[in-house]
Design a protein around this motif. Structure first.
Motif, PDB file in Angstrom:
ATOM      1  N   ARG A 210       0.818  -1.220   0.000  1.00 41.92           N
ATOM      2  CA  ARG A 210       0.000   0.000   0.000  1.00 41.92           C
ATOM      3  C   ARG A 210       0.846   1.261   0.000  1.00 41.92           C
ATOM      4  O   ARG A 210       0.527   2.244  -0.663  1.00 41.92           O
ATOM      5  N   PHE A 211       1.903   1.260   0.772  1.00 40.44           N
ATOM      6  CA  PHE A 211       2.749   2.448   0.857  1.00 40.44           C
ATOM      7  C   PHE A 211       3.339   2.791  -0.509  1.00 40.44           C
ATOM      8  O   PHE A 211       3.342   3.943  -0.946  1.00 40.44           O
ATOM      9  N   LEU A 212       3.826   1.773  -1.198  1.00 37.70           N
ATOM     10  CA  LEU A 212       4.399   1.988  -2.517  1.00 37.70           C
ATOM     11  C   LEU A 212       3.334   2.450  -3.503  1.00 37.70           C
ATOM     12  O   LEU A 212       3.600   3.283  -4.380  1.00 37.70           O
ATOM     13  N   TYR A 213       2.128   1.937  -3.367  1.00 38.42           N
ATOM     14  CA  TYR A 213       1.028   2.377  -4.223  1.00 38.42           C
ATOM     15  C   TYR A 213       0.749   3.864  -4.010  1.00 38.42           C
ATOM     16  O   TYR A 213       0.465   4.602  -4.960  1.00 38.42           O
ATOM     17  N   GLY A 214       0.837   4.320  -2.760  1.00 39.06           N
ATOM     18  CA  GLY A 214       0.640   5.739  -2.482  1.00 39.06           C
ATOM     19  C   GLY A 214       1.696   6.609  -3.159  1.00 39.06           C
ATOM     20  O   GLY A 214       1.387   7.659  -3.724  1.00 39.06           O
ATOM     21  N   VAL A 379      -3.557  13.099  -4.094  1.00 42.74           N
ATOM     22  CA  VAL A 379      -3.052  13.417  -2.753  1.00 42.74           C
ATOM     23  C   VAL A 379      -3.841  12.665  -1.688  1.00 42.74           C
ATOM     24  O   VAL A 379      -3.272  12.143  -0.714  1.00 42.74           O
ATOM     25  N   VAL A 380      -5.152  12.595  -1.880  1.00 42.99           N
ATOM     26  CA  VAL A 380      -5.995  11.868  -0.923  1.00 42.99           C
ATOM     27  C   VAL A 380      -5.617  10.382  -0.905  1.00 42.99           C
ATOM     28  O   VAL A 380      -5.482   9.768   0.162  1.00 42.99           O
ATOM     29  N   ILE A 381      -5.462   9.796  -2.077  1.00 44.44           N
ATOM     30  CA  ILE A 381      -5.071   8.378  -2.154  1.00 44.44           C
ATOM     31  C   ILE A 381      -3.712   8.170  -1.487  1.00 44.44           C
ATOM     32  O   ILE A 381      -3.509   7.202  -0.744  1.00 44.44           O
ATOM     33  N   PHE A 382      -2.784   9.066  -1.749  1.00 46.56           N
ATOM     34  CA  PHE A 382      -1.459   8.987  -1.118  1.00 46.56           C
ATOM     35  C   PHE A 382      -1.577   9.018   0.400  1.00 46.56           C
ATOM     36  O   PHE A 382      -0.952   8.214   1.102  1.00 46.56           O
ATOM     37  N   GLY A 405       5.108   2.962   6.748  1.00 44.63           N
ATOM     38  CA  GLY A 405       3.673   2.814   6.637  1.00 44.63           C
ATOM     39  C   GLY A 405       3.319   1.361   6.515  1.00 44.63           C
ATOM     40  O   GLY A 405       4.079   0.476   6.892  1.00 44.63           O
ATOM     41  N   PRO A 406       2.131   1.063   5.968  1.00 45.19           N
ATOM     42  CA  PRO A 406       1.706  -0.313   5.830  1.00 45.19           C
ATOM     43  C   PRO A 406       2.667  -1.098   4.954  1.00 45.19           C
ATOM     44  O   PRO A 406       3.169  -0.596   3.973  1.00 45.19           O
ATOM     45  N   HIS A 407       2.922  -2.321   5.311  1.00 43.73           N
ATOM     46  CA  HIS A 407       3.837  -3.178   4.557  1.00 43.73           C
ATOM     47  C   HIS A 407       3.096  -4.448   4.161  1.00 43.73           C
ATOM     48  O   HIS A 407       3.363  -5.525   4.679  1.00 43.73           O
ATOM     49  N   ASP A 408       2.127  -4.332   3.297  1.00 43.28           N
ATOM     50  CA  ASP A 408       1.328  -5.478   2.908  1.00 43.28           C
ATOM     51  C   ASP A 408       2.196  -6.492   2.189  1.00 43.28           C
ATOM     52  O   ASP A 408       2.561  -6.320   1.040  1.00 43.28           O
TER      53      ASP A 408
END
Length: 410
Positions: A210-214, A379-382, A405-408
């Motif tokens: 998720r963090f990388l997606y942001g 920005v919101v998604i990030f 952050g999250p590490h899925d």
């Protein structure tokens, strides 16, 4: 706070010089290609195809070369890519058909996929802990300054000596960059990525993080706005009677201002909450897109371009710092940087295309606030993807903790 070793400083200088020369060489030629293609009889569709061919090959091959460099080293890809740039430059001189230009741009995209994310990954490898913002900000100067100088230099060369001389200039700069990488970078066996003895994270894990997606989303929407500006600001400025030289100043201004801010904002990113800083910069960028809508003369557009440059200058250093830390955590620096470069390519493509749809259905002015809305959404998604209670710490906490952050799955 850690600092670079003498050997790493030499590596940094070699890559900085190489990327500066290569990007300036491309900057010399790319603004001249539409006119050259038009003189060869290309329609608007084929001119667009010339640029799309570069993005197409680059986008699809970025993940491949980034991942390979995590396993086999950085230097071969940087050197081969730069040599490919030099060969394409020579081929441009002898190309006299639209089809030839399309194929050359396709090959140039392949070479580009081997250079930029791998170079950024190499810089990430040698970046000292808690100096990610400053180091990446300093490195980004090589791109921002060369992007500012290249188009201006290309116009001068074309006016004085013709288009072939501009192609030759790109070739000379690319070859010089190739030789600098070949002789100044250490052997592959001595690279950090080859001596650490750990296995890079798999793509299946990276793509569900998720963090990388942001990070990907924020980079995408920022470049989406750049694509909108580069495609439609010249048309809009021309419609209110601005000269070509003033239009050129406006196009260059945002890049130039962002470049000036890379180092100071990078230093700030190492000392503050990087996510909040990136969010603030993103919202400033969105606001600048709205200012373009209100502008009625050169100085209004000038102010909007400066505001956009400030927004990018604030947002990008912390984003790249977060990417470096993520690359270090996953032991997949090349893959992480290639994903951000994919976001860059996709943002440029979709910014032009979707902005054109907004212009056709509404008006030319509406392309800018539409891009601003896309920026806000990104920005919101990030913010959502990078949210973690663990990030609520003071500014003295090391940057690795600040951005975790999250590490899925990682």
């Amino acid at each position: 706070m850690e600092t670079m070793t003498t050997g790493d400083k030499k590596i940094f200088a070699a890559i900085f010089v190489s990327i500066f020369g290569a990007v300036m060489g491309v900057g010399i030629v790319v603004p001249l290609l539409p006119v050259y293609a038009q003189n060869l009889g290309a329609s608007g569709f084929y001119i667009g195809l010339i640029f799309a061919a570069f993005s197409l090959s680059r986008t699809f091959l970025l993940p491949l070369f980034g991942s390979l460099s995590d396993r086999t080293g950085r230097k071969p890809y940087i050197t081969i890519g730069l040599f490919g740039y030099a060969l394409v430059s020579v081929a441009f001189i002898y190309s006299d058909t639209v089809g030839g230009l399309i194929w050359l741009r396709f090959l140039q995209g392949i070479a580009s996929a081997m250079i930029m994310p791998v170079a950024q990954a190499y810089i990430g490898d040698i970046t000292p802990k808690n100096r990610e913002g400053f180091t990446m900000g300093l490195f980004n100067l090589s791109m921002f300054t060369s992007l500012s100088i290249g188009p201006l230099l290309g116009g001068v060369i074309n006016d004085l000596a013709g288009l072939d001389a501009a192609f030759a200039g790109m070739g000379v700069l690319s070859l010089a960059a190739c030789l600098a990488s070949l002789f100044l970078l250490p052997p592959v066996r001595e690279e950090h990525v080859m001596t650490r003895g750990s296995v890079p994270a798999k793509w299946s894990l990276l793509l569900t993080d998720r963090f990388l997606y942001g990070l990907f989303c924020l980079r995408f929407v920022y470049v989406f706005c750049i694509g909108t500006i580069w495609c439609f600001l010249p048309v809009f400025a021309s419609s209110i009677g601005l000269s070509s030289s003033r239009i050129g100043v406006l196009i260059m201004l945002g890049v130039f201002v962002s470049g000036l801010l890379q180092m100071p904002m990078g230093m700030l990113a190492d000392r503050t909450d990087q996510k909040r800083m990136a969010i603030c910069g993103g919202l400033m960028t969105a606001g600048a897109m709205v200012v373009y809508t209100w502008a009625v003369d050169f100085w209004g557009l000038f102010a909007a371009s400066v505001a956009f440059g400030i927004g990018g200058g604030v947002a990008m250093p912390p984003l790249m710092a977060m990417a470096v830390v993520k690359g270090g955590e996953t032991r997949a620096m090349g893959s992480v940087m290639s994903l951000l470069t994919v976001a860059h390519s996709m943002g440029m493509l979709f910014g032009a295309a979707i902005g054109g749809v907004a212009m056709d259905f509404f008006s030319l002015r509406q392309a800018f606030p539409f891009a601003g809305l896309i920026m806000v959404a990104g920005v919101v998604i990030f913010a959502v993807c990078t949210y973690s209670k663990r990030c609520e710490v003071d500014a003295d906490t090391p940057s690795v903790a600040r951005i975790t952050g999250p590490h899925d799955g990682i």
